[in-house]
Design a protein around this motif. Structure first.
Motif, PDB file in Angstrom:
ATOM      1  N   VAL A 123      46.056  29.490  50.715  1.00 48.39           N
ATOM      2  CA  VAL A 123      45.790  30.931  50.662  1.00 48.39           C
ATOM      3  C   VAL A 123      46.514  31.535  49.453  1.00 48.39           C
ATOM      4  N   MET A 124      45.733  32.134  48.559  1.00 44.72           N
ATOM      5  CA  MET A 124      46.236  32.684  47.307  1.00 44.72           C
ATOM      6  C   MET A 124      45.831  34.154  47.195  1.00 44.72           C
ATOM      7  N   ALA A 125      46.478  34.867  46.294  1.00 46.53           N
ATOM      8  CA  ALA A 125      46.129  36.269  46.051  1.00 46.53           C
ATOM      9  C   ALA A 125      46.252  36.558  44.566  1.00 46.53           C
ATOM     10  N   ILE A 126      45.456  37.500  44.101  1.00 47.28           N
ATOM     11  CA  ILE A 126      45.546  37.968  42.720  1.00 47.28           C
ATOM     12  C   ILE A 126      45.857  39.457  42.741  1.00 47.28           C
ATOM     13  N   ASP A 127      46.792  39.860  41.896  1.00 48.19           N
ATOM     14  CA  ASP A 127      47.161  41.278  41.837  1.00 48.19           C
ATOM     15  C   ASP A 127      47.856  41.540  40.509  1.00 48.19           C
ATOM     16  N   GLY A 128      48.067  42.827  40.204  1.00 52.17           N
ATOM     17  CA  GLY A 128      48.669  43.196  38.939  1.00 52.17           C
ATOM     18  C   GLY A 128      49.833  44.153  39.112  1.00 52.17           C
ATOM     19  N   PHE A 129      50.656  44.235  38.070  1.00 48.81           N
ATOM     20  CA  PHE A 129      51.771  45.182  38.050  1.00 48.81           C
ATOM     21  C   PHE A 129      52.127  45.458  36.596  1.00 48.81           C
ATOM     22  N   SER A 130      53.005  46.438  36.379  1.00 51.68           N
ATOM     23  CA  SER A 130      53.425  46.780  35.019  1.00 51.68           C
ATOM     24  C   SER A 130      54.942  46.771  34.927  1.00 51.68           C
ATOM     25  N   LEU A 131      55.452  46.574  33.715  1.00 50.75           N
ATOM     26  CA  LEU A 131      56.885  46.555  33.448  1.00 50.75           C
ATOM     27  C   LEU A 131      57.176  47.444  32.242  1.00 50.75           C
ATOM     28  N   ASP A 132      58.241  48.243  32.329  1.00 53.57           N
ATOM     29  CA  ASP A 132      58.657  49.086  31.213  1.00 53.57           C
ATOM     30  C   ASP A 132      59.342  48.250  30.145  1.00 53.57           C
ATOM     31  N   VAL A 133      58.984  48.491  28.887  1.00 51.10           N
ATOM     32  CA  VAL A 133      59.633  47.815  27.772  1.00 51.10           C
ATOM     33  C   VAL A 133      60.361  48.845  26.908  1.00 51.10           C
ATOM     34  N   ASP A 173      50.060  31.363  38.204  1.00 49.46           N
ATOM     35  CA  ASP A 173      49.322  31.617  36.969  1.00 49.46           C
ATOM     36  C   ASP A 173      49.441  33.099  36.653  1.00 49.46           C
ATOM     37  N   ALA A 174      49.361  33.443  35.385  1.00 46.08           N
ATOM     38  CA  ALA A 174      49.526  34.847  34.997  1.00 46.08           C
ATOM     39  C   ALA A 174      48.944  35.084  33.617  1.00 46.08           C
ATOM     40  N   GLU A 175      48.619  36.327  33.358  1.00 44.79           N
ATOM     41  CA  GLU A 175      48.238  36.806  32.033  1.00 44.79           C
ATOM     42  C   GLU A 175      49.004  38.102  31.788  1.00 44.79           C
ATOM     43  N   ILE A 176      49.454  38.304  30.550  1.00 47.53           N
ATOM     44  CA  ILE A 176      50.232  39.481  30.172  1.00 47.53           C
ATOM     45  C   ILE A 176      49.536  40.155  28.997  1.00 47.53           C
ATOM     46  N   GLY A 177      49.512  41.483  29.003  1.00 49.33           N
ATOM     47  CA  GLY A 177      48.886  42.200  27.901  1.00 49.33           C
ATOM     48  C   GLY A 177      49.348  43.638  27.823  1.00 49.33           C
ATOM     49  N   PRO A 178      48.799  44.391  26.891  1.00 49.69           N
ATOM     50  CA  PRO A 178      49.109  45.821  26.783  1.00 49.69           C
ATOM     51  C   PRO A 178      48.655  46.568  28.027  1.00 49.69           C
ATOM     52  N   THR A 181      44.938  47.325  28.563  1.00 46.38           N
ATOM     53  CA  THR A 181      44.057  46.247  29.006  1.00 46.38           C
ATOM     54  C   THR A 181      44.009  46.269  30.522  1.00 46.38           C
ATOM     55  N   GLY A 182      42.852  46.513  31.089  1.00 43.83           N
ATOM     56  CA  GLY A 182      42.726  46.668  32.533  1.00 43.83           C
ATOM     57  C   GLY A 182      42.986  45.379  33.295  1.00 43.83           C
ATOM     58  N   GLU A 183      43.296  45.529  34.583  1.00 44.97           N
ATOM     59  CA  GLU A 183      43.563  44.366  35.424  1.00 44.97           C
ATOM     60  C   GLU A 183      42.358  43.429  35.491  1.00 44.97           C
ATOM     61  N   LYS A 184      41.149  43.995  35.563  1.00 45.61           N
ATOM     62  CA  LYS A 184      39.955  43.154  35.651  1.00 45.61           C
ATOM     63  C   LYS A 184      39.770  42.330  34.384  1.00 45.61           C
ATOM     64  N   THR A 185      40.135  42.913  33.245  1.00 46.81           N
ATOM     65  CA  THR A 185      40.015  42.176  31.983  1.00 46.81           C
ATOM     66  C   THR A 185      41.028  41.043  31.916  1.00 46.81           C
ATOM     67  N   LEU A 186      42.293  41.339  32.277  1.00 42.76           N
ATOM     68  CA  LEU A 186      43.318  40.297  32.268  1.00 42.76           C
ATOM     69  C   LEU A 186      43.027  39.211  33.301  1.00 42.76           C
ATOM     70  N   ALA A 187      42.295  39.575  34.354  1.00 48.36           N
ATOM     71  CA  ALA A 187      42.010  38.602  35.415  1.00 48.36           C
ATOM     72  C   ALA A 187      40.988  37.551  34.994  1.00 48.36           C
ATOM     73  N   VAL A 188      40.182  37.842  33.985  1.00 50.08           N
ATOM     74  CA  VAL A 188      39.068  36.943  33.624  1.00 50.08           C
ATOM     75  C   VAL A 188      39.531  35.508  33.384  1.00 50.08           C
ATOM     76  N   PRO A 189      40.503  35.254  32.500  1.00 53.55           N
ATOM     77  CA  PRO A 189      40.916  33.844  32.318  1.00 53.55           C
ATOM     78  C   PRO A 189      41.523  33.236  33.575  1.00 53.55           C
ATOM     79  N   LEU A 190      42.174  34.047  34.409  1.00 50.39           N
ATOM     80  CA  LEU A 190      42.739  33.530  35.654  1.00 50.39           C
ATOM     81  C   LEU A 190      41.638  33.056  36.594  1.00 50.39           C
ATOM     82  N   LEU A 191      40.558  33.805  36.660  1.00 54.22           N
ATOM     83  CA  LEU A 191      39.458  33.455  37.558  1.00 54.22           C
ATOM     84  C   LEU A 191      38.729  32.199  37.105  1.00 54.22           C
TER      85      LEU A 191
END
Length: 403
Positions: A123-133, A173-178, A181-191
């Motif tokens: 059982v796996m899950a995909i989700d997104g979050f943001s971090l302040d730089v 697995d993860a993808e990081i971006g600006p 860049t929406g979560e759905k876009t970053l999710a593409v390579p993960l999927l």
């Protein structure tokens, strides 16, 4: 005690895997002229994430002293200065840290890990979050800020989308971006990289027919919440109260769409490039905002045979998706610290630092998951914060500081 120490980084992130990533990225260095070896820079980057409040030279003293016992650090070397750490981090860049994560982040849950499996599926899950730089011109140009409509942000934000085990919270697995860049876009390579034995759960924000088709084509099983506006016609009612339906690419309209519906209603498989048969599970739960109200949940799944997974099992698996929220909170609140900003002032260092946080979180989650499974416990019963404190306290800083 060695496992619940800074040595947990070496236990989970072995020197062999670090060396393989360093060689693959072509950044191997020898310690000449004061330059730190690339493998040490990797562990120092993780150390900076383990101690986000401390100056780089103090972290270097803690981490290098602890790593000497594991053959990663030569006890005869002096702990590096802050500027030496920064230069070493620049030399390895984000590519090495990402490659190390990809080498290291393997599944942790075993079949008897609580919440780890639904029958034969992990059982796996995909989700997104943001971090302040850090608010520097370079970071602002790379990552951007939230929009005024979202309240605006005083710091640039990096966006992360990750796939995690629900049983152990370990991010695999993860993808990081600006931020733009929406979560759905970053999710593409993960999927595109799902395991064939996975059951991937996802919230309704991730649904789109191209994403669903892409994820299903990996061979993984899917159980996603359907957005409210998604039309799900009843094709075949099933004995367990679920029903078969069809999802169609939104680009298909008019007569072609009606033809696809007719094909599906006749019991034939539509063109998989434009439509997929799904099973729909509907139930209601108390509304979190108003317990007197009921919120209707609609799930769509690729598991169309109720004998393979019942409606109740799939509903429970979907709600396991919230375990990734726990993992995200562990990164943002416990490991990094609530309200804290990443220390890196340039985009490359910021990307590498985020991979460092993901590696440290994975190392501790893997330790907890394996220990809990061996003891017959649910990993949720072992405190992440307490384990983190033990790891931090064990770093005694035995390396000598230069004059």
């Amino acid at each position: 005690m060695d496992q619940v120490s800074v040595g947990v980084l070496v236990q989970a992130v072995s020197r062999d895997r670090v060396d393989a990533a360093v060689d693959a990225c072509g950044v191997r260095e020898r310690r000449r002229g004061g330059k730190l070896p690339a493998h040490v820079a990797v562990y120092l980057t993780m150390g900076l994430c383990l101690f986000p409040d401390e100056p780089q030279d103090e972290v270097a003293g803690r981490v290098t002293g602890s790593l000497s016992a594991f053959g990663v650090w030569d006890a005869g070397w002096a702990a590096p200065t802050s500027s030496a750490v920064t230069q070493a981090r620049k030399r390895i860049g984000p590519a090495v840290m990402r490659a190390v994560f990809e080498q290291v982040a393997v599944p942790v849950a075993e079949y008897d890990t609580a919440g780890g499996f639904l029958r034969g599926w992990r059982v796996m899950a995909i989700d997104g979050f943001s971090l302040d730089v850090q608010d520097t011109p370079e970071n602002a140009a790379e990552f951007g800020y939230t929009t005024r409509a979202a309240g605006g942000s005083p710091f640039p934000k990096a966006r992360v989308v990750a796939v995690a085990e629900c049983g152990t919270h370990a991010m695999l697995d993860a993808e990081i971006g600006p931020f733009a860049t929406g979560e759905k876009t970053l999710a593409v390579p993960l999927l595109n990289r799902l395991g064939t034995d996975w059951l991937l759960t996802a919230d309704r924000n991730f649904y789109g027919f191209p994403a669903w088709r892409m994820a299903a084509d990996t061979g993984a099983a899917l159980c996603w919440r359907a957005p409210g506006q998604l039309g799900l016609p009843v094709l075949t009612p099933l004995a367990d109260g679920t029903y078969l339906s069809v999802v169609i690419d939104s680009k298909v309209q008019g007569g072609r769409r009606e033809q696809i519906l007719a094909t599906a209603r006749a019991g034939a498989q539509p063109d998989p490039g434009t439509a997929r048969i799904v099973r729909v599970i509907e139930y209601d739960v108390p509304d979190r905002g108003d317990p007197a109200r009921r919120e209707v949940i609609r799930l769509i799944t690729t598991i169309v045979d109720p004998r393979q997974a019942s409606a109740a099992e799939l509903a429970r698996a979907y709600h396991q998706r919230w375990e990734e929220e726990t993992g995200i909170d562990q990164v943002k609140t416990h490991l990094r610290g609530s309200g804290r900003v990443l220390r890196s002032k340039s985009p490359d260092l910021a990307y590498a630092e985020i991979w460092g946080y993901l590696l440290v979180h994975y190392a501790i989650s893997a330790l907890i998951g394996r220990a809990a499974t061996a003891a017959g416990l649910d990993p949720d019963r072992i405190s992440y914060m307490r384990t983190l404190r033990l790891v931090r306290r064990s770093a005694t800083g035995t390396a000598a500081f230069p004059p």
